[in-house]
Design a protein around this motif. Structure first.
Motif, short mmCIF file in Angstrom:
data_model
loop_
_atom_site.label_atom_id
_atom_site.label_comp_id
_atom_site.label_asym_id
_atom_site.label_seq_id
_atom_site.Cartn_x
_atom_site.Cartn_y
_atom_site.Cartn_z
N HIS A 95 0.82 -1.21 0.00
CA HIS A 95 0.00 0.00 0.00
C HIS A 95 0.86 1.26 0.00
N ASP A 96 1.99 1.22 0.73
CA ASP A 96 2.89 2.37 0.77
C ASP A 96 4.28 1.90 1.15
N VAL A 97 5.28 2.64 0.68
CA VAL A 97 6.68 2.36 0.97
C VAL A 97 7.34 3.67 1.39
N LEU A 98 8.12 3.63 2.47
CA LEU A 98 8.78 4.84 2.96
C LEU A 98 10.24 4.55 3.24
N ALA A 99 11.14 5.26 2.55
CA ALA A 99 12.57 5.13 2.79
C ALA A 99 12.98 6.06 3.92
N GLY A 115 -7.18 5.27 17.63
CA GLY A 115 -8.47 5.36 16.97
C GLY A 115 -8.70 4.12 16.13
N ASP A 116 -9.04 4.32 14.87
CA ASP A 116 -9.24 3.19 13.96
C ASP A 116 -7.98 2.83 13.19
N ALA A 117 -6.92 3.59 13.36
CA ALA A 117 -5.68 3.37 12.61
C ALA A 117 -4.63 2.70 13.51
N GLN A 118 -3.53 2.30 12.90
CA GLN A 118 -2.41 1.76 13.64
C GLN A 118 -1.32 2.82 13.75
N ARG A 119 -0.79 2.99 14.97
CA ARG A 119 0.36 3.88 15.19
C ARG A 119 1.54 3.00 15.58
N CYS A 120 2.67 3.25 14.94
CA CYS A 120 3.87 2.45 15.18
C CYS A 120 5.05 3.33 15.57
N SER A 121 5.83 2.86 16.52
CA SER A 121 7.12 3.48 16.83
C SER A 121 8.20 2.58 16.26
N VAL A 122 9.17 3.18 15.57
CA VAL A 122 10.21 2.42 14.87
C VAL A 122 11.57 2.93 15.31
N SER A 123 12.47 2.00 15.65
CA SER A 123 13.82 2.37 16.08
C SER A 123 14.82 2.18 14.95
N MET A 136 4.90 6.94 13.85
CA MET A 136 4.23 7.13 12.55
C MET A 136 2.84 6.51 12.58
N LEU A 137 1.96 7.08 11.77
CA LEU A 137 0.59 6.62 11.66
C LEU A 137 0.42 5.91 10.32
N LEU A 138 -0.27 4.76 10.35
CA LEU A 138 -0.57 4.01 9.14
C LEU A 138 -2.06 4.15 8.83
N THR A 139 -2.38 4.75 7.71
CA THR A 139 -3.78 4.91 7.31
C THR A 139 -3.97 4.48 5.87
N GLY A 140 -5.18 4.05 5.57
CA GLY A 140 -5.47 3.58 4.22
C GLY A 140 -5.42 4.68 3.18
N ASP A 141 -5.75 5.92 3.57
CA ASP A 141 -5.80 6.99 2.57
C ASP A 141 -4.49 7.78 2.47
N ARG A 142 -3.69 7.81 3.55
CA ARG A 142 -2.47 8.62 3.50
C ARG A 142 -1.19 7.79 3.63
N GLY A 143 -1.30 6.50 3.84
CA GLY A 143 -0.12 5.65 3.91
C GLY A 143 0.63 5.82 5.22
N ILE A 144 1.97 5.88 5.14
CA ILE A 144 2.84 6.00 6.32
C ILE A 144 3.15 7.47 6.53
N GLU A 145 2.81 7.99 7.71
CA GLU A 145 3.07 9.39 8.04
C GLU A 145 3.91 9.48 9.31
N ILE A 146 5.12 10.02 9.21
CA ILE A 146 5.95 10.27 10.39
C ILE A 146 5.45 11.54 11.07
N THR A 147 5.20 11.46 12.39
CA THR A 147 4.67 12.62 13.09
C THR A 147 5.64 13.18 14.14
N ASP A 148 6.64 12.41 14.56
CA ASP A 148 7.62 12.92 15.53
C ASP A 148 8.81 11.97 15.58
N HIS A 149 9.90 12.45 16.17
CA HIS A 149 11.08 11.60 16.36
C HIS A 149 11.92 12.13 17.51
N VAL A 150 12.71 11.23 18.10
CA VAL A 150 13.70 11.60 19.12
C VAL A 150 14.99 10.86 18.79
#
Length: 225
Positions: A95-99, A115-123, A136-150
């Motif tokens: 559905h989506d690929v993110l480098a 909510g209805d979506a999956q949120r993932c933390s990736v190291s 990052m949030l995984l949604t059917g309409d927007r794919g993989i969205e990074i929202t923050d990082h540390v």
């Protein structure tokens, strides 16, 4: 007849004999065999994923609800971590690929409902003296969205659920760099994910020997700003 054909014929014969013996000796009222496990849709071959034309290794593979799959792939290193690739699949289809924005080896992921979506933390391991965790949030309409990082000062980074809400948080290893990175005291620092952002909770004590990562949010003062 070649040796390979001889072996194949022998194996086939043994298999047939075994099946006949089982059919003869099995009691008539024997319980039926359990149903085989449901097959999971295969991950696309790494060479079929954009960015993995030279081949990729699988760092993690998460089967999520709603027929969603989240896979982390690493490209071959060229003297250091290469760009990594995240693959988001729905129903077995990409559905989506993110480098990764920078050369970084992806290490692990922890996901949960937001909510209805999956949120993932990736190291990620960014280098010998650096790490990063992205949420990052995984949604059917927007794919993989990074929202923050540390980020951290060592390759150690973890995405354990620290606050018990079912989603991954961030634990990184920090250094005082005093007097230099080599031999300098280090400490753990934790963040919890809240509404798509990492919220700092605190730090652990200075250590000269590496300890196990924390399993709950740290609340101590940070030794080094």
């Amino acid at each position: 007849m070649g040796i390979r054909n001889v072996i194949s014929t022998a194996v086939a014969a043994v298999g047939t004999a075994a099946l006949v013996m089982l059919a003869v000796t099995a009691p008539a009222n024997a319980a039926p065999s359990p149903a085989p496990p449901v097959a999971v849709a295969p991950v696309p071959p790494p060479t079929d994923v954009p960015g993995c034309e030279r081949g990729c290794s699988v760092a993690f593979d998460r089967q999520l609800p709603d027929d969603v799959r989240f896979v982390g792939l690493n490209t071959p290193p060229d003297g250091g971590p290469g760009p990594s690739v995240l693959v988001y699949l729905i129903g077995g289809e990409v559905h989506d690929v993110l480098a990764s924005p920078e050369p970084a080896a992806v290490m692990d992921a922890a996901c949960g409902y937001a909510g209805d979506a999956q949120r993932c933390s990736v190291s990620y391991e960014v280098g010998a003296h650096s790490s990063k965790v992205r949420t990052m949030l995984l949604t059917g309409d927007r794919g993989i969205e990074i929202t923050d990082h540390v980020g951290g000062d060592a390759p150690d980074a973890y995405v354990t659920d620290l606050d018990g809400n079912g989603r991954g948080d961030a634990t990184v290893r920090m250094s005082t760099f005093d007097p230099a990175y080599a031999g300098a005291p280090q400490y753990w620092e934790t963040y919890v994910e809240l509404d798509g952002a990492f919220v700092h909770t605190g730090c652990g004590p200075l250590e000269t020997e590496r300890s196990a990562p924390p399993v709950a949010p740290l609340t101590g003062a940070c030794p080094h700003p």
